[in-house]
Design a protein around this motif. Structure first.
Motif, PDB file in Angstrom:
ATOM      1  N   SER A 118       1.677   4.679   8.058  1.00  0.00           N
ATOM      2  CA  SER A 118       1.142   3.640   8.947  1.00  0.00           C
ATOM      3  C   SER A 118       0.689   4.209  10.283  1.00  0.00           C
ATOM      4  O   SER A 118      -0.229   3.689  10.896  1.00  0.00           O
ATOM      5  CB  SER A 118       2.193   2.550   9.184  1.00  0.00           C
ATOM      6  OG  SER A 118       3.160   3.009  10.085  1.00  0.00           O
ATOM      7  N   SER A 139       5.994  -2.842  13.553  1.00  0.00           N
ATOM      8  CA  SER A 139       4.715  -3.331  14.079  1.00  0.00           C
ATOM      9  C   SER A 139       4.152  -4.501  13.258  1.00  0.00           C
ATOM     10  O   SER A 139       4.279  -4.549  12.039  1.00  0.00           O
ATOM     11  CB  SER A 139       3.728  -2.166  14.075  1.00  0.00           C
ATOM     12  OG  SER A 139       2.437  -2.634  14.310  1.00  0.00           O
ATOM     13  N   ASP A 182       2.042   3.767  12.854  1.00  0.00           N
ATOM     14  CA  ASP A 182       2.447   2.759  13.838  1.00  0.00           C
ATOM     15  C   ASP A 182       3.968   2.661  13.824  1.00  0.00           C
ATOM     16  O   ASP A 182       4.607   3.043  12.850  1.00  0.00           O
ATOM     17  CB  ASP A 182       1.894   1.377  13.435  1.00  0.00           C
ATOM     18  CG  ASP A 182       0.585   1.066  14.134  1.00  0.00           C
ATOM     19  OD1 ASP A 182       0.260   1.750  15.122  1.00  0.00           O
ATOM     20  OD2 ASP A 182      -0.107   0.132  13.675  1.00  0.00           O
ATOM     21  N   ASN A 238       0.832  -1.202   0.000  1.00  0.00           N
ATOM     22  CA  ASN A 238       0.000   0.000   0.000  1.00  0.00           C
ATOM     23  C   ASN A 238       0.870   1.256   0.000  1.00  0.00           C
ATOM     24  O   ASN A 238       2.099   1.162   0.083  1.00  0.00           O
ATOM     25  CB  ASN A 238      -0.896  -0.034   1.226  1.00  0.00           C
ATOM     26  CG  ASN A 238      -2.345   0.117   0.820  1.00  0.00           C
ATOM     27  OD1 ASN A 238      -2.656   0.950  -0.026  1.00  0.00           O
ATOM     28  ND2 ASN A 238      -3.202  -0.694   1.416  1.00  0.00           N
ATOM     29  N   ASP A 251       6.565   6.820  12.511  1.00  0.00           N
ATOM     30  CA  ASP A 251       5.315   7.516  12.819  1.00  0.00           C
ATOM     31  C   ASP A 251       5.577   8.981  13.211  1.00  0.00           C
ATOM     32  O   ASP A 251       4.853   9.574  13.998  1.00  0.00           O
ATOM     33  CB  ASP A 251       4.481   6.777  13.881  1.00  0.00           C
ATOM     34  CG  ASP A 251       5.306   6.310  15.061  1.00  0.00           C
ATOM     35  OD1 ASP A 251       6.539   6.255  14.954  1.00  0.00           O
ATOM     36  OD2 ASP A 251       4.698   6.015  16.098  1.00  0.00           O
ATOM     37  N   ARG A 261       1.279  -1.445   4.893  1.00  0.00           N
ATOM     38  CA  ARG A 261       0.799  -0.091   4.633  1.00  0.00           C
ATOM     39  C   ARG A 261       1.650   0.681   3.623  1.00  0.00           C
ATOM     40  O   ARG A 261       1.149   1.481   2.850  1.00  0.00           O
ATOM     41  CB  ARG A 261       0.801   0.713   5.937  1.00  0.00           C
ATOM     42  CG  ARG A 261      -0.459   0.596   6.759  1.00  0.00           C
ATOM     43  CD  ARG A 261      -1.586   1.380   6.141  1.00  0.00           C
ATOM     44  NE  ARG A 261      -2.811   1.140   6.869  1.00  0.00           N
ATOM     45  CZ  ARG A 261      -3.333   1.993   7.732  1.00  0.00           C
ATOM     46  NH1 ARG A 261      -2.731   3.121   7.999  1.00  0.00           N
ATOM     47  NH2 ARG A 261      -4.460   1.703   8.324  1.00  0.00           N
ATOM     48  N   THR A 295       0.794  -5.444  14.008  1.00  0.00           N
ATOM     49  CA  THR A 295      -0.659  -5.454  14.228  1.00  0.00           C
ATOM     50  C   THR A 295      -1.492  -5.147  12.976  1.00  0.00           C
ATOM     51  O   THR A 295      -2.463  -5.839  12.710  1.00  0.00           O
ATOM     52  CB  THR A 295      -1.054  -4.472  15.343  1.00  0.00           C
ATOM     53  OG1 THR A 295      -0.446  -3.218  15.054  1.00  0.00           O
ATOM     54  CG2 THR A 295      -0.591  -4.955  16.703  1.00  0.00           C
ATOM     55  N   GLN A 296      -1.079  -4.136  12.178  1.00  0.00           N
ATOM     56  CA  GLN A 296      -1.904  -3.773  11.022  1.00  0.00           C
ATOM     57  C   GLN A 296      -2.048  -4.916  10.033  1.00  0.00           C
ATOM     58  O   GLN A 296      -3.074  -5.042   9.359  1.00  0.00           O
ATOM     59  CB  GLN A 296      -1.288  -2.579  10.280  1.00  0.00           C
ATOM     60  CG  GLN A 296      -1.735  -1.251  10.824  1.00  0.00           C
ATOM     61  CD  GLN A 296      -0.921  -0.096  10.258  1.00  0.00           C
ATOM     62  OE1 GLN A 296       0.068  -0.288   9.551  1.00  0.00           O
ATOM     63  NE2 GLN A 296      -1.324   1.109  10.593  1.00  0.00           N
ATOM     64  N   GLU A 300      -2.604  -7.972  10.418  1.00  0.00           N
ATOM     65  CA  GLU A 300      -3.703  -8.889  10.733  1.00  0.00           C
ATOM     66  C   GLU A 300      -5.000  -8.454  10.042  1.00  0.00           C
ATOM     67  O   GLU A 300      -5.612  -9.216   9.320  1.00  0.00           O
ATOM     68  CB  GLU A 300      -3.904  -8.944  12.257  1.00  0.00           C
ATOM     69  CG  GLU A 300      -5.156  -9.688  12.713  1.00  0.00           C
ATOM     70  CD  GLU A 300      -4.917 -11.184  12.861  1.00  0.00           C
ATOM     71  OE1 GLU A 300      -3.843 -11.547  13.343  1.00  0.00           O
ATOM     72  OE2 GLU A 300      -5.807 -11.966  12.487  1.00  0.00           O
ATOM     73  N   TYR A 301      -5.372  -7.192  10.217  1.00  0.00           N
ATOM     74  CA  TYR A 301      -6.660  -6.782   9.637  1.00  0.00           C
ATOM     75  C   TYR A 301      -6.522  -6.201   8.234  1.00  0.00           C
ATOM     76  O   TYR A 301      -7.513  -5.855   7.615  1.00  0.00           O
ATOM     77  CB  TYR A 301      -7.443  -5.867  10.587  1.00  0.00           C
ATOM     78  CG  TYR A 301      -6.698  -4.694  11.148  1.00  0.00           C
ATOM     79  CD1 TYR A 301      -6.065  -4.781  12.387  1.00  0.00           C
ATOM     80  CD2 TYR A 301      -6.625  -3.493  10.455  1.00  0.00           C
ATOM     81  CE1 TYR A 301      -5.369  -3.705  12.912  1.00  0.00           C
ATOM     82  CE2 TYR A 301      -5.933  -2.418  10.968  1.00  0.00           C
ATOM     83  CZ  TYR A 301      -5.306  -2.526  12.203  1.00  0.00           C
ATOM     84  OH  TYR A 301      -4.616  -1.453  12.711  1.00  0.00           O
ATOM     85  N   GLU A 302      -5.292  -6.116   7.705  1.00  0.00           N
ATOM     86  CA  GLU A 302      -5.146  -5.660   6.315  1.00  0.00           C
ATOM     87  C   GLU A 302      -4.618  -6.794   5.433  1.00  0.00           C
ATOM     88  O   GLU A 302      -4.011  -6.565   4.384  1.00  0.00           O
ATOM     89  CB  GLU A 302      -4.284  -4.390   6.260  1.00  0.00           C
ATOM     90  CG  GLU A 302      -5.006  -3.234   6.963  1.00  0.00           C
ATOM     91  CD  GLU A 302      -4.304  -1.889   6.932  1.00  0.00           C
ATOM     92  OE1 GLU A 302      -3.199  -1.785   6.386  1.00  0.00           O
ATOM     93  OE2 GLU A 302      -4.895  -0.934   7.471  1.00  0.00           O
TER      94      GLU A 302
END
Ligand code: GLU
Length: 304
Positions: A90, A96, A92, A86, A241, A108, A98-99, A101-103
């Motif tokens: 981020s 990291s 973040d 992408n 970040d 990012r 974590t992102q 998992e849901y992306e």
């Protein structure tokens, strides 16, 4: 513009600043660097470059190398690259998980570790000898064949690189990594270990200030459209970040690394590299950011 006078002013101003941050220590070898090192180099051309301090001393460029691997992957994949990555900040930390998992395993952007590891996968998959080809790329854009990997730093990172190894495994489980984990992380740890000085880095990044051409030879390395995209990503995602803060303070596209280096460019004008190993809480060179803020303030010129 009298860049040397401006650099001298910056050097003097920074010499009496309090610096509160720490040198990166999660890669054991980086913790051994002298925290007092400080250098800066502005490159407008071979006959026109300006510097102070430790600008000729090599250091570990770490994440700055992600701009080189992005350029190489864009040359190989063109627009198809964006099916795998992408282009959004981020917000973040750089390492990291974590992102993802849901992306669905699509990082990012190419400058967080997850994104750079997908770039490594692409280069390992498509190139016969990616480590050699990355070095060739850097040698070509600098005209300097002395630039090399620092094996001690690469091995040091390998010995503690659990998060990066976890990231590759996780992205592979989510279907966005093709190759085996080992060669991907081996390439990644080596790219991060590239050892370059501010003088060499600022020369290398001149291709991003010169529409994809090597300034001295005129050789075309990247298409102007590719350079536009890379510079946009440096502007929006180049500082972990803290990309908003860097844009706000400095107003140039750039990229930092946990070795304490920062490179930034002013399109059609100059490329600048600064190095001080003491990092702020977000992982960016504390003095480096301040020095670059002073550069665009004292010259009165930024991209905005
Ligand atoms: N080799 C470092 C890591 O993966 C690079 C981090 C950085 O410079 O942002 O943790």
């Amino acid at each position: 513009m009298n860049y040397q006078q401006i650099l001298d002013t910056i050097y003097e101003e920074m010499s009496y600043r309090d610096v509160s941050g720490k040198v990166a220590s999660y890669i054991p070898e980086l913790a051994r660097v002298d925290r007092k090192k400080f250098g800066m180099h502005v490159y407008c051309g071979d006959q026109e470059n300006f510097s102070f301090g430790d600008s000729d001393e090599c250091f570990s460029i770490q994440s700055i190398s992600k701009v080189f691997t992005l350029a190489m992957a864009m040359r190989l994949m063109g627009e198809d690259l964006w099916d795998r990555l992408n282009v959004e900040p981020s917000g973040d930390p750089f390492n990291s998980l974590t992102q993802l998992e849901y992306e669905n395993g699509v990082p990012r952007n190419p400058f967080i570790n997850a994104g750079a590891l997908v770039l490594s996968d692409i280069l390992v998959d498509q190139l016969k000898d990616p480590k050699r080809e990355l070095l060739d790329f850097v040698h070509k854009i600098t005209g300097d064949t002395s630039i090399k990997y620092d094996e001690t730093v690469a091995q040091s990172e390998k010995s503690t690189g659990y998060r990066n190894i976890a990231l590759v495994n996780y992205i592979k489980a989510l279907g966005n990594i093709k190759c085996d984990v080992e060669p991907i992380v081996d390439f990644y740890f080596h790219q991060c270990s590239l050892s370059m000085s501010c003088a060499q880095l600022s020369k290398a990044f001149m291709i991003f200030a010169n529409k994809g051409r090597v300034l001295e030879t005129g050789e075309k390395i990247l298409k102007p459209k590719t350079v536009k995209r890379i510079n946009a990503l440096m502007q929006t995602c180049g500082f972990y970040d803290e990309a908003g803060e860097f844009s706000f303070q400095v107003g140039l596209p750039g990229k930092s690394g946990v070795g304490g280096g920062i490179v930034a460019i002013h399109p059609d004008n100059y490329s600048v590299a600064v190095w001080s190993p003491i990092l702020n809480e977000k992982g960016n060179s504390e003095l480096g950011m301040k020095a670059l803020e002073r550069l665009t303030t004292l010259t009165g010129v930024s991209v905005f």
